[in-house]
Design a protein around this motif. Structure first.
Motif, PDB file in Angstrom:
ATOM      1  N   ASN A 143       0.818  -1.215   0.000  1.00 17.97           N
ATOM      2  CA  ASN A 143       0.000   0.000   0.000  1.00 17.97           C
ATOM      3  C   ASN A 143       0.853   1.268   0.000  1.00 17.97           C
ATOM      4  O   ASN A 143       0.482   2.279   0.611  1.00 17.97           O
ATOM      5  N   CYS A 144       1.994   1.183  -0.644  1.00 15.21           N
ATOM      6  CA  CYS A 144       2.846   2.377  -0.760  1.00 15.21           C
ATOM      7  C   CYS A 144       2.272   3.283  -1.853  1.00 15.21           C
ATOM      8  O   CYS A 144       2.175   2.894  -3.014  1.00 15.21           O
ATOM      9  N   ASP A 156       8.288   5.914   5.354  1.00 14.71           N
ATOM     10  CA  ASP A 156       7.682   6.447   6.568  1.00 14.71           C
ATOM     11  C   ASP A 156       6.339   7.120   6.326  1.00 14.71           C
ATOM     12  O   ASP A 156       5.751   7.675   7.254  1.00 14.71           O
ATOM     13  N   TYR A 157       5.847   7.056   5.093  1.00 17.32           N
ATOM     14  CA  TYR A 157       4.514   7.581   4.790  1.00 17.32           C
ATOM     15  C   TYR A 157       3.485   6.457   4.659  1.00 17.32           C
ATOM     16  O   TYR A 157       2.295   6.712   4.529  1.00 17.32           O
ATOM     17  N   ILE A 158       3.931   5.211   4.659  1.00 18.30           N
ATOM     18  CA  ILE A 158       3.013   4.079   4.479  1.00 18.30           C
ATOM     19  C   ILE A 158       2.101   3.951   5.710  1.00 18.30           C
ATOM     20  O   ILE A 158       2.567   3.891   6.837  1.00 18.30           O
ATOM     21  N   LYS A 159       0.803   3.924   5.440  1.00 23.84           N
ATOM     22  CA  LYS A 159      -0.167   3.879   6.550  1.00 23.84           C
ATOM     23  C   LYS A 159      -0.648   2.467   6.864  1.00 23.84           C
ATOM     24  O   LYS A 159      -1.164   2.214   7.949  1.00 23.84           O
ATOM     25  N   LYS A 160      -0.534   1.560   5.897  1.00 21.91           N
ATOM     26  CA  LYS A 160      -0.989   0.191   6.109  1.00 21.91           C
ATOM     27  C   LYS A 160       0.010  -0.787   5.502  1.00 21.91           C
ATOM     28  O   LYS A 160       0.124  -0.827   4.280  1.00 21.91           O
ATOM     29  N   PRO A 181       0.891   0.021   9.709  1.00 22.05           N
ATOM     30  CA  PRO A 181       0.990   1.369  10.305  1.00 22.05           C
ATOM     31  C   PRO A 181       2.420   1.859  10.509  1.00 22.05           C
ATOM     32  O   PRO A 181       2.845   2.150  11.630  1.00 22.05           O
ATOM     33  N   ALA A 208       3.811   4.724   9.214  1.00 19.99           N
ATOM     34  CA  ALA A 208       3.834   6.168   9.510  1.00 19.99           C
ATOM     35  C   ALA A 208       3.522   6.418  10.979  1.00 19.99           C
ATOM     36  O   ALA A 208       4.208   7.211  11.659  1.00 19.99           O
ATOM     37  N   GLU A 209       2.527   5.750  11.479  1.00 20.22           N
ATOM     38  CA  GLU A 209       2.139   5.898  12.887  1.00 20.22           C
ATOM     39  C   GLU A 209       3.277   5.448  13.805  1.00 20.22           C
ATOM     40  O   GLU A 209       3.548   6.082  14.828  1.00 20.22           O
ATOM     41  N   GLU A 267       5.935   8.126  14.225  1.00 21.21           N
ATOM     42  CA  GLU A 267       5.508   9.187  15.147  1.00 21.21           C
ATOM     43  C   GLU A 267       5.585   8.722  16.591  1.00 21.21           C
ATOM     44  O   GLU A 267       6.055   9.453  17.478  1.00 21.21           O
TER      45      GLU A 267
END
Length: 392
Positions: free
Chosen positions: A48-49, A56-60, A62, A64-65, A68
């Motif tokens: 899911n890039c 570090d922007y990939i959300k799934k 998690p 990116a999370e 942070e």
């Protein structure tokens, strides 16, 4: 049992109490084991890039999370995952060190810090340790003054170990950071033996960079590590590329130069993320780890001729011990020579002491239960007594 071909199944953690000095904090959690199986393929995290096409922007999953959360946990502003602490040293040195620049390390620095500085063209100068094997603020100040006199300018960077790999001693980071700030020298904390097993608050102790090792202390697969920094320095060490092809005119958006675009991915990253909840929780129980470390160290101290070389009472689980006048004397007459100690320990279900070591060696009790720690302690004293050495 074989994994495949001639590759044996590794069963050290299942069959033995492992006190290897560099493996204890990196032992995988059950969650990380599951992640290893599920994300073993190289680009498994990239399903899911999406734009802007950076790890570090990939959300799934998690990711990116996680970045942070990692920065917040270390009380820094920005964090990245890297292939081992050494790559974090390399990234910071590559950003701040020009050819001929002086950089301060310590007499207890890891060799990879030297290599990182050499790659960048820097000149290493070391803070000496004191007689108690500590790096002090006073010695740091004297070394910075020496560098200023020699080079006509302050050092470009200062690297210091939170906990050194030779003695497992905890150093006065606040004091050293306070000195570095007086000279406006950025300071990097090598937390290979603290991040992930002890509470580390980068802002509180006053450092500019926090480096951790996933496979040494964060229950993550190798090679893995973290690099966290403040807002002041994030824009420099995590700068994006400005390169453009002279034929194609191509540019590469927000790819970070020191991270080589994307860094830690696949099984290493997912193992680290999977262990993270357990790692955050376990640092809250450091006092219990120290208690068990002291239990083993105190038992060794009762063996005549044995000297604990690290700080005592212990404040860390990595310990250096001198048995030249105890176990090494046995080794001189034993048919297995220096291998007798590791052999005797193995008979008792304990492994991790380097085979052949009976003079000066290290062990790490991190992660042992109280029952296991008692067994390790009794194993050392039992081996001594069976071989005619007094235990007091």
């Amino acid at each position: 049992m074989k994994c495949a071909g001639d590759i044996d199944t590794r069963d050290v953690e299942e069959l033995f109490i492992n006190i290897d000095p560099i493996q204890a904090g990196g032992r995988l959690t059950a969650e990380a084991m599951k992640a290893v199986i599920s994300y073993g393929d190289g680009y498994s995290v990239c399903d899911n890039c999406r734009k802007p096409f950076r790890l570090d922007y990939i959300k799934k999953p998690p990711i990116a999370e996680f970045h942070e959360d990692l920065a917040e946990w270390l009380s820094m502003d920005t964090a990245r995952v890297v292939p081992g602490a050494r790559r974090a040293f390399q990234a910071v040195a590559g950003t701040f060190v020009e050819k001929g620049d002086p950089v301060i390390l310590t007499a207890l620095s890891h060799y990879t810090e030297f290599v990182a500085i050499e790659q960048a063209g820097g000149v290493v100068r070391e803070i000496p340790k004191d007689p108690a094997n500590h790096i002090t603020a006073e010695n740091a100040a004297e070394k910075i003054e020496e560098v200023c006199r020699e080079f006509g300018r302050p050092p470009s960077l200062l690297f210091v170990e939170h906990v050194d790999y030779q003695y497992g001693n905890i150093h006065d980071i606040r004091g050293i950071a306070r000195v570095a700030r007086q000279y406006d020298v950025p300071i990097l904390l090598n937390g290979a033996y603290s991040v992930g097993i002890m509470d580390v608050n980068g802002r509180d102790i006053g450092v500019d960079f926090v480096v951790g090792s996933g496979h040494k202390s964060m229950a993550a697969p190798a090679p893995s590590g973290v690099l966290a920094t403040t807002e002041e320095y994030a824009g420099r060490v995590f700068r994006t590329t400005r390169s453009q092809g002279d034929v194609t005119g191509r540019t590469f958006g927000i790819k970070e130069v020191e991270m080589m675009g994307c860094t830690l991915m696949g099984v290493t990253l997912m193992g680290m993320i999977a262990s993270f909840p357990a790692v955050k929780e376990r640092v809250l129980h450091w006092d219990d780890e120290v208690k068990r470390s002291r239990m083993v160290t105190e038992a060794l101290g009762t063996i005549e001729g044995t000297a604990i070389v690290s700080d005592t009472p212990r404040d860390h689980t990595l310990t250096r011990v001198n048995t030249i006048n105890s176990f090494d004397i046995i080794a001189q007459r034993h048919k297995k020579r220096g291998f007798f100690l590791s052999s005797e320990l193995k008979k008792r279900g304990v492994t991790g002491v380097i085979p052949g070591s009976t003079r000066v060696w290290k062990y790490n009790t991190y992660g042992l239960t109280e029952t296991q720690a008692r067994h390790v302690a009794a194993s050392f004293t039992g081996i001594a007594e069976e071989n005619g050495i007094s235990v007091n």
